[in-house]
Design a protein around this motif. Structure first.
Motif, mmCIF file in Angstrom:
data_model
loop_
_atom_site.group_PDB
_atom_site.id
_atom_site.type_symbol
_atom_site.label_atom_id
_atom_site.label_comp_id
_atom_site.label_asym_id
_atom_site.label_seq_id
_atom_site.Cartn_x
_atom_site.Cartn_y
_atom_site.Cartn_z
ATOM 1 N N ASP A 33 0.853 -1.192 0.000
ATOM 2 C CA ASP A 33 0.000 0.000 0.000
ATOM 3 C C ASP A 33 0.886 1.237 0.000
ATOM 4 O OD1 ASP A 33 -2.488 -1.077 -0.109
ATOM 5 O OD2 ASP A 33 -2.676 -1.315 2.072
ATOM 6 N N PHE A 34 0.447 2.260 -0.666
ATOM 7 C CA PHE A 34 1.205 3.518 -0.646
ATOM 8 C C PHE A 34 0.238 4.665 -0.883
ATOM 9 C CE2 PHE A 34 1.217 2.128 -5.078
ATOM 10 C CZ PHE A 34 1.054 3.280 -5.805
ATOM 11 N N LEU A 35 0.730 5.902 -0.717
ATOM 12 C CA LEU A 35 -0.098 7.072 -0.964
ATOM 13 C C LEU A 35 0.258 7.646 -2.328
ATOM 14 C CD1 LEU A 35 0.441 8.820 2.498
ATOM 15 C CD2 LEU A 35 -1.652 7.652 1.719
ATOM 16 N N PRO A 36 -0.730 8.073 -3.120
ATOM 17 C CA PRO A 36 -0.415 8.727 -4.384
ATOM 18 C C PRO A 36 0.514 9.906 -4.106
ATOM 19 C CG PRO A 36 -2.794 8.423 -4.153
ATOM 20 C CD PRO A 36 -2.176 8.029 -2.842
ATOM 21 N N GLY A 37 1.602 10.013 -4.875
ATOM 22 C CA GLY A 37 2.599 11.072 -4.659
ATOM 23 C C GLY A 37 3.904 10.513 -4.109
ATOM 24 N N GLN A 38 3.866 9.275 -3.570
ATOM 25 C CA GLN A 38 5.093 8.711 -2.995
ATOM 26 C C GLN A 38 6.013 8.128 -4.065
ATOM 27 O OE1 GLN A 38 3.355 6.220 0.229
ATOM 28 N NE2 GLN A 38 4.395 7.642 1.610
ATOM 29 N N GLY A 116 7.782 8.749 1.213
ATOM 30 C CA GLY A 116 7.677 10.129 0.766
ATOM 31 C C GLY A 116 6.546 10.858 1.451
ATOM 32 N N THR A 117 6.724 12.158 1.650
ATOM 33 C CA THR A 117 5.726 12.976 2.339
ATOM 34 C C THR A 117 4.966 13.885 1.371
ATOM 35 O OG1 THR A 117 7.434 14.618 2.748
ATOM 36 C CG2 THR A 117 7.031 13.033 4.507
ATOM 37 N N PHE A 118 5.261 13.762 0.073
ATOM 38 C CA PHE A 118 4.584 14.578 -0.944
ATOM 39 C C PHE A 118 3.279 13.857 -1.287
ATOM 40 C CE2 PHE A 118 4.278 16.295 -5.380
ATOM 41 C CZ PHE A 118 4.445 17.635 -5.099
ATOM 42 N N SER A 119 2.220 14.160 -0.528
ATOM 43 C CA SER A 119 0.957 13.447 -0.737
ATOM 44 C C SER A 119 -0.184 14.329 -0.228
ATOM 45 C CB SER A 119 0.972 12.123 0.024
ATOM 46 O OG SER A 119 0.671 12.355 1.386
ATOM 47 N N LEU A 120 -1.400 13.826 -0.434
ATOM 48 C CA LEU A 120 -2.586 14.575 0.006
ATOM 49 C C LEU A 120 -2.965 14.251 1.445
ATOM 50 C CD1 LEU A 120 -4.676 14.202 -3.274
ATOM 51 C CD2 LEU A 120 -3.355 16.180 -2.510
ATOM 52 N N GLU A 121 -2.152 13.449 2.106
ATOM 53 C CA GLU A 121 -2.434 13.077 3.493
ATOM 54 C C GLU A 121 -2.502 14.344 4.355
ATOM 55 O OE1 GLU A 121 -0.898 9.517 6.308
ATOM 56 O OE2 GLU A 121 0.598 10.995 5.729
ATOM 57 N N GLY A 122 -3.549 14.496 5.113
ATOM 58 C CA GLY A 122 -3.673 15.657 5.996
ATOM 59 C C GLY A 122 -4.227 16.896 5.307
ATOM 60 N N THR A 136 9.146 15.467 -15.983
ATOM 61 C CA THR A 136 8.655 14.225 -15.374
ATOM 62 C C THR A 136 8.115 14.463 -13.961
ATOM 63 O OG1 THR A 136 10.912 13.707 -14.700
ATOM 64 C CG2 THR A 136 10.128 12.702 -16.743
ATOM 65 N N GLY A 137 8.230 15.666 -13.453
ATOM 66 C CA GLY A 137 7.615 16.052 -12.180
ATOM 67 C C GLY A 137 6.101 15.908 -12.214
ATOM 68 N N LEU A 138 5.561 15.592 -13.396
ATOM 69 C CA LEU A 138 4.123 15.335 -13.543
ATOM 70 C C LEU A 138 3.699 14.032 -12.856
ATOM 71 C CD1 LEU A 138 1.528 16.301 -15.001
ATOM 72 C CD2 LEU A 138 2.227 14.918 -16.965
ATOM 73 N N ALA A 139 4.621 13.069 -12.751
ATOM 74 C CA ALA A 139 4.266 11.703 -12.320
ATOM 75 C C ALA A 139 3.425 11.640 -11.032
ATOM 76 C CB ALA A 139 5.518 10.844 -12.189
ATOM 77 N N PRO A 140 3.831 12.290 -9.933
ATOM 78 C CA PRO A 140 3.033 12.129 -8.711
ATOM 79 C C PRO A 140 1.619 12.674 -8.858
ATOM 80 C CG PRO A 140 4.718 13.829 -8.416
ATOM 81 C CD PRO A 140 5.022 13.136 -9.714
ATOM 82 N N PHE A 141 1.431 13.683 -9.710
ATOM 83 C CA PHE A 141 0.093 14.253 -9.913
ATOM 84 C C PHE A 141 -0.780 13.299 -10.725
ATOM 85 C CE2 PHE A 141 2.825 18.219 -9.642
ATOM 86 C CZ PHE A 141 2.606 18.343 -8.272
ATOM 87 N N ILE A 142 -0.163 12.559 -11.642
ATOM 88 C CA ILE A 142 -0.923 11.549 -12.388
ATOM 89 C C ILE A 142 -1.451 10.504 -11.400
ATOM 90 C CG2 ILE A 142 -0.750 9.717 -14.152
ATOM 91 C CD1 ILE A 142 -0.796 12.508 -15.373
ATOM 92 N N ALA A 143 -0.577 10.069 -10.469
ATOM 93 C CA ALA A 143 -1.020 9.097 -9.456
ATOM 94 C C ALA A 143 -2.181 9.663 -8.636
ATOM 95 C CB ALA A 143 0.147 8.722 -8.546
ATOM 96 N N MET A 144 -2.074 10.925 -8.216
ATOM 97 C CA MET A 144 -3.147 11.528 -7.407
ATOM 98 C C MET A 144 -4.451 11.633 -8.197
ATOM 99 S SD MET A 144 -1.056 14.593 -5.509
ATOM 100 C CE MET A 144 0.457 14.294 -4.575
ATOM 101 N N LEU A 145 -4.346 12.056 -9.479
ATOM 102 C CA LEU A 145 -5.552 12.251 -10.297
ATOM 103 C C LEU A 145 -6.195 10.927 -10.699
ATOM 104 C CD1 LEU A 145 -4.228 15.206 -12.467
ATOM 105 C CD2 LEU A 145 -6.211 15.301 -10.926
#
Ligand SMILES: Cc1cc2nc3c(=O)[nH]c(=O)nc-3n(C[C@H](O)[C@H](O)[C@H](O)COP(=O)(O)OP(=O)(O)OC[C@H]3O[C@@H](n4cnc5c(N)ncnc54)[C@H](O)[C@@H]3O)c2cc1C
Length: 262
Positions: A33-38, A116-122, A136-145
């Motif tokens: 399990d992981f958080l989108p953005g990690q 990683g702490t770059f996530s929507l947690e909190g 490629t900094g787009l990648a974590p946002f693709i995971a979140m979206l």
């Protein structure tokens, strides 16, 4: 090359340009399990071949030891088959010329720990989100979206800004335009810094969205996420902290979240 250390297989690769790639990797173990953005680390040995169009290495890599680099995950945690990454070739780099020499079916190493702490947690679901990415900094946002919980509140608006050098570097544009049609609370903007006259879209650096006041972030309502080139991250951080945004950390929660790739 000690192949016994390899614990994952490259299952798919899509070449966006000769230096931008979307790859999918299936680990031998269950995807944790992981958080989108990690992000997670990948590894290969220095003895492995480099892509033909790479340049001489800037620094020699230590023989016999896995070269490890971290990559933001682009797939949703709901995707249990394989993990997706969006990766740029660094021509004189140690790792990417080797990573981009491997083909579907080839083996590599992947860390079992995703962090990683770059996530929507909190971040409260009512807060609007402004995502700012270069390359490629787009990648974590693709995971979140790609993870439906981002839309848990009907109040939330999400704006994504993507800055690239050339129009052909706009990976995921089709998916993002489709999402924009389907999700009225989502807006996608891109800007190209080295376009020729045939490019009809927006030109210039992503910072201009803020300096030209095309976007006026609201301290109470918005959380802003910056990811990619450290030059962009630092410049936008400077602009936003001047208008009162505070940089987020685990210890001191804030409304400005940063992820620098180098
Ligand atoms: C948290 C985190 C997440 C990351 N996620 C990604 C990702 O999703 N996709 C990705 O492509 N990279 C990502 N990176 C960068 C990645 O870890 C490597 O630094 C990069 O792939 C270069 O490795 P290398 O061994 O080929 O180059 P090295 O020999 O390590 O050379 C590093 C140099 O390459 C340049 N560089 C590093 N990354 C990039 C880049 N993305 N684009 C252009 N130039 C670069 C910089 O000048 C840097 O000093 C991430 C880094 C961090 C810290």
């Amino acid at each position: 090359v000690d192949v016994s250390q390899f614990n994952a297989t490259l299952v798919d690769r899509q070449d966006i340009t000769d230096s931008l790639f979307i790859i999918k990797i299936k680990p031998d173990f269950d995807i944790p399990d992981f958080l989108p953005g990690q992000y997670v680390a990948l590894g290969l040995f220095p003895e492995q071949p480099r892509v033909a169009h790479a340049l001489a290495e800037r620094e020699e890599c230590k023989p016999g030891k896995l070269i490890k680099r971290t990559y933001s995950i682009g797939s949703s945690p709901h995707q249990k088959e394989a993990i997706e990454f969006y990766i740029a070739l660094v021509n004189d780099g140690c790792f990417t010329p080797r990573l981009l020499a491997i083909q579907p079916g080839d083996r590599l190493w992947m860390a079992q720990k995703i962090t990683g702490t770059f996530s929507l947690e909190g971040v409260s679901p009512e807060k609007n989100l402004i995502f700012v990415a270069t390359g490629t900094g787009l990648a974590p946002f693709i995971a979140m979206l790609r993870t439906p919980s981002i839309w848990d509140s009907p109040m939330r608006h999400v704006t994504l800004l993507h800055g690239v050098r050339f129009p052909q570097d706009l990976a995921y544009a089709e998916e993002l335009r489709a999402l924009e049609k389907q999700q009225p609370n989502f807006s996608y903007f891109s800007t190209v810094s080295r376009a020729d006259s045939s490019w009809q879209g927006k030109k210039g650096y992503i910072q201009n969205f803020f300096t030209d006041k095309l976007l006026t972030p609201d301290l109470e309502r918005d959380h802003i996420f910056l990811c990619g080139n450290p030059g962009m991250v630092e410049e936008v951080e400077r602009l936003l902290t001047l208008s009162g945004f505070s940089v987020h950390s685990k210890r001191n929660p804030g409304n400005l979240h940063l992820e620098k790739y180098w």
